[in-house]
Scaffold this active site. Sequence first.
Site, PDB file in Angstrom:
ATOM      1  N   HIS A 122     111.206 -17.821   7.338  1.00  0.00           N
ATOM      2  CA  HIS A 122     111.979 -17.225   6.248  1.00  0.00           C
ATOM      3  C   HIS A 122     112.560 -15.878   6.662  1.00  0.00           C
ATOM      4  CE1 HIS A 122     112.764 -16.827   1.851  1.00  0.00           C
ATOM      5  NE2 HIS A 122     112.730 -15.540   2.135  1.00  0.00           N
ATOM      6  N   GLU A 178     121.374 -17.446  -1.216  1.00  0.00           N
ATOM      7  CA  GLU A 178     119.985 -17.666  -0.828  1.00  0.00           C
ATOM      8  C   GLU A 178     119.530 -19.019  -1.342  1.00  0.00           C
ATOM      9  OE1 GLU A 178     117.458 -16.432   0.657  1.00  0.00           O
ATOM     10  OE2 GLU A 178     117.731 -14.294   1.016  1.00  0.00           O
ATOM     11  N   HIS A 200     116.016 -21.031  -2.998  1.00  0.00           N
ATOM     12  CA  HIS A 200     114.693 -20.828  -3.591  1.00  0.00           C
ATOM     13  C   HIS A 200     114.109 -22.196  -3.923  1.00  0.00           C
ATOM     14  CE1 HIS A 200     112.259 -17.424  -5.573  1.00  0.00           C
ATOM     15  NE2 HIS A 200     112.374 -17.196  -4.296  1.00  0.00           N
ATOM     16  N   ASN A 201     113.932 -23.005  -2.878  1.00  0.00           N
ATOM     17  CA  ASN A 201     113.625 -24.417  -3.078  1.00  0.00           C
ATOM     18  C   ASN A 201     112.167 -24.679  -3.399  1.00  0.00           C
ATOM     19  OD1 ASN A 201     116.277 -24.693  -2.301  1.00  0.00           O
ATOM     20  ND2 ASN A 201     115.751 -24.990  -0.158  1.00  0.00           N
ATOM     21  N   HIS A 202     111.271 -24.187  -2.546  1.00  0.00           N
ATOM     22  CA  HIS A 202     109.853 -24.477  -2.753  1.00  0.00           C
ATOM     23  C   HIS A 202     109.379 -23.956  -4.109  1.00  0.00           C
ATOM     24  CE1 HIS A 202     109.986 -25.863   1.251  1.00  0.00           C
ATOM     25  NE2 HIS A 202     108.797 -25.487   1.666  1.00  0.00           N
ATOM     26  N   ASP A 211     119.683  -8.629  -3.054  1.00  0.00           N
ATOM     27  CA  ASP A 211     120.327  -8.564  -1.736  1.00  0.00           C
ATOM     28  C   ASP A 211     121.641  -7.796  -1.827  1.00  0.00           C
ATOM     29  OD1 ASP A 211     118.517  -9.859  -0.061  1.00  0.00           O
ATOM     30  OD2 ASP A 211     119.256 -11.843  -0.615  1.00  0.00           O
ATOM     31  N   GLN A 270     106.572 -16.885  -9.189  1.00  0.00           N
ATOM     32  CA  GLN A 270     106.536 -15.875 -10.229  1.00  0.00           C
ATOM     33  C   GLN A 270     107.584 -16.133 -11.295  1.00  0.00           C
ATOM     34  OE1 GLN A 270     107.450 -12.703  -7.300  1.00  0.00           O
ATOM     35  NE2 GLN A 270     107.131 -14.675  -6.351  1.00  0.00           N
ATOM     36  N   GLY A 274     124.484 -15.660   5.811  1.00  0.00           N
ATOM     37  CA  GLY A 274     124.023 -17.014   5.563  1.00  0.00           C
ATOM     38  C   GLY A 274     122.532 -17.029   5.454  1.00  0.00           C
TER      39      GLY A 274
END
Lengths: 251, 915
Positions: free
Chosen positions: B199, B266, B268-270, B290, B421, B718
């Site tokens: 990551h 970005e 945020h899959n998991h 970011d 979270q 990216g």
Amino acid sequence: MSGVVRVLIPVALGTNRDADLAAAFEAAGAEADRVPLTALRSGEKKLADYQILAVPGGFSYGDALGAGRLLGLDMSGWFSEQLREAVSAEMPVFGVCNGFQALVRAGLLPGDGDAVLAHNMNHRFECRWVTLEADGANSSPWLAGLDEPIRCPVAHGEGRFVAGDIDTIEDRNGVALRYLGDDHLPAGGAYPANPNGSMNDIAGITDPSGLVIGLMPHPENHVFDRQDPLRGRFAGGNCLPLFKAGVDAVS
Amino acid sequence: MFGVALDSLDEYKLVHIHSEAVPDDIGRVADVALASPVGEWWISAYEHQIEGIVIETGLRPGVTDREGAELVREAGVLGVDIATATIGRRFVLHPTAGTELDADQVAVVANRVLHNEVIERWAVGHLEPAFVGDHDEAPAVEIIEMTDLTDLDLETLNNERRLGLDHVEMVAIRDHFFEIGRNPTDAELETLAQTWSEHCAHKTFGAHIDVVDRDGAIVETIDGLLSQFLRAATDAIDAEWVRSAFVDNAGIVAFDDKNDIALKAETHNHPSALEPFGGANTGVGGVVRDILGVSAKPIAVSDILCFGPSDLDPAELPDGVLHPKRIRDGVIAGVGDYGNKIGVPNIAGAIVHDPAYTTTPLVFAGCFGVLPTGSNPTDPKAGDSIVVLGGAVGRDGVGGATFSSQTMQAETAEVAGSSVQIGDPIVEKGLIDVVVAARDARLYNAITDCGAGGLSSSIGEMAQEVGAIVDLRRVPRKYPGLAPWEVWLSEAQERMVMAVPDPAPLLTLAERWGVGAAVVGTFTGKGRLVVVDGDESVIDIGCTFLHDGRPRRHMLATRPAVGRPQRRPVPDDFDESDATLELLAHPNIRSNEAVIRTYDHEVQGGTVVRPYGGVAADGPADGTAVIPLGTDSGRAMVIGIGVNCLMGDIDAEAMAWNVVDEAVRNAIIAGADPSQLSLLDNFAWGNPTDPDTLGRLVEACRGCHDAALAFGAPFVSGKDSLYNVFVGPDGEPDPVASTLVLTAIGVCAKPETVPLTGATAPGNEVWLVGPEAGSLGGSHLDAVLGDDLGGDLPRPDPAAVSRHHEVASAIAGGLVVSAHDLSEGGLAVAAAEWAFAGRVGLDLEVPGDEFTLFGEGAGRYLVEVAAGDSERFGAVVGSASRIGMVTDTNRVVAGPVELTHEQIQRAFVGGEVVS
């Protein structure tokens, strides 16, 4: 009164259309000051130094415990004395979306009964353009320039106007703005022209003095023609006259 | 529902209050803060008379509880002292008369419907609330015995602490500490694991890769995908409008003569797979930070979402996986909640559905910001104070970077619960105000966001050149009992870190806007990262080892097989009109307007091209555009997005090229100047240690490189998300579809010339730009036919570049009334959507073969031209041919396809026709 009209735009944690509202009043010739509530509370800024109070949209305090509730409690709590003085000095007050919800929670609107901005009929946050018409019988100075329908977006999840006694508000001509259909006839409660299911297609109301106005749609997001998604292909003008009327009333 | 028969289910909000105040005072608070004259009431939960089965749910300790916190604050305003308050829910189940629920059935309802164990707890009957503060004493720093471990024991340690490191990396850490003659602390080991995670370190994109053919012979070596392909394209283009590429939190490009645009996307899959609302919510929050992390004010967000089929039979769902519909609803609500509450318009995105996303949904979140040119300082100085702005830390989100760099398993939800979270967007709104004000007052020398890895990443990266000392005792905490390494690693959201020469004015500013701020340390100039907890040493390592000590990865990729079977004919009973309707109803094509309406796309007042337009605002636009609030050049920033889930596993190179082209043509239609486009890449791939998977990634990067060069559009930032694989209870890996999302950003000098969404005026001409026929390999036609009929994918088409330029010239010249690009479903779908949006008819004379009607490919548009402009348009757009007219009917005719608005609406939107 001489000089530039000064507009106070209070900013709570989570307020977010403060800059939009400031831009609209500035387009109407006023000077707008976005002031964090902490600066009002500390006495660094005073409501009495301004000619208009304009409570902006957003999610004050994250809409915790209900949209506008906690900002309304601020107003009816520690802020109440300044507010009472301002209202008795006939200062025009403008509340949009979350600001409208807060004015209702604080008891300034409708001012003569109970009302609430309940969850939209479809139980969703809804962002879309609507057409509004000023109620011709309402003599509020805020509506002085609205001779024809205006168009602007709504963006809220809790905007269904419900009054404990709707007749009282109607009888005193306290309805400021109503949702219209594309044909410019009353929406008649039909979605999406009436986006939230408000009673009597009510988008905004005034208090009995006419100086305090609250509305759910965002006229501050249509003060320039470039903001119109239909680019003038259909009737319904921009909302700048609303802000000009308020500024003119105290100029 | 799950074999449970219920007559009804009542829901009540539960407010747990921990206070020594008398009941009358509590009642006074409740009257004012919980009830209202029209519609809301309260009662003591102990006096609440109910019949039925009661299930209570509550948040786990430390999960963001904004309502509880605000109730405490408001009670204080009313003069009532409440120690803590927390919000839960009480559900009352009424089983259908004559039936009963056993404990298992109650548990099913609680687990599948009423709560999510990642953030909540539940009980039948009364649930004891978990107030923050109910914690044990803080554990001390632990020394990890490591220097004399065998290779096998190293792997055990790696697994036990879920470090997610390669074996050679574990060896490098062991050897480093052996050399310096001591064992690492827990915080040191965790910091290294975070810093060296996929990551944070992008190990695969930096790796040396040997590409082998089917016989195992090396046919190519790649010296890093990032440097050889993506950055190489950017360097070769050498665009003068690029201010910062790849090095900062976000890319920065020129906008007008005073301002720049910052952009970043970005994944945020998991987290979204486990807690859809919270995962997507914090995904938006993270990418917004970011943008703040390069001193820019956020002006727009975007979201590209990939889900499994919403109608999936629950029986087919593997254990440990939430149903795609639940994931979809939660993710959409989470995306909307965050953007709406921070007041940043969500104006661009896409929603893709495919069975390949059932176990591994994808959430891509983008953010765009504006900053005065040259106003982002990036140079922490020795002696600068380290200031943390925003919320306090808790045990939330510990280990997110390592968690997101590993594959997921059925039991991941239990193990990694603390990695997920819930956001607190109003704190982030405050951060925006403070950062912008601090930037304009030039109060800091460097800024970064606190994301994955928490302070370990943010301060660790800022200290890379100068070194720093941090005292964890000065870090604000939500509750006591946190181990030092947890404070250091906590990914508590909504925090920024600044290097500040004089903290006083910044602290005043933060207080004014209601944002927390704390000085936690100093940049030292000594080149070491030192962390203490009061008197106790927590971390003391050299920045060089931390940032440069990781051995480079060597990886193996297999070159994908080339060649596709010849295209077979469509079935004999194929009907072109029916196929068009099926395509319009396909979940990747059908209207997402109902979703878009739940996102505020108007706030800030700058939106000029919206996601949906046309006379009833229900026609899909291609790109979108926004005039940034506070700029005065009249220019608009344009966003175009490309994504394709069907082509990547067949031919990743062709997929990449076509996705770039889609992003570019969407931007062109929204008014972008094709000579000043910039790109963001987001890869979501499977396990790169599988050579076939990595082979596809290599080809996708090659396609990106070649397309970027052809279009003259540099990559400026990216993010790759790898290891998107779910390992089910049966041990079989289920990888995601190889997915690339491309975001193109451009500048529009004359927003008033941007074509309208939807065809407008009967009598106007319709022109087709680009070749008449497209390709059908990997097409949506095959998806609705449910059969891969073979044939080539659309090949990279360098000639598309000049077509984009021609169309852009025509738009800038005011010659394009409206336009729509040909993408999923090809010409027939585009014509139907375009006519429906404008509530006009079309009469198009085109060949009736399926390549013309349904083929897909690069650089193709439908354009509406006023009859009087015909000649000029033809001269400007040499690649266009006139194919028909706009008509004042409700019919779309294209060769054999003939459809009415009503048919289109029923397929594309569903429900009744709005005329």
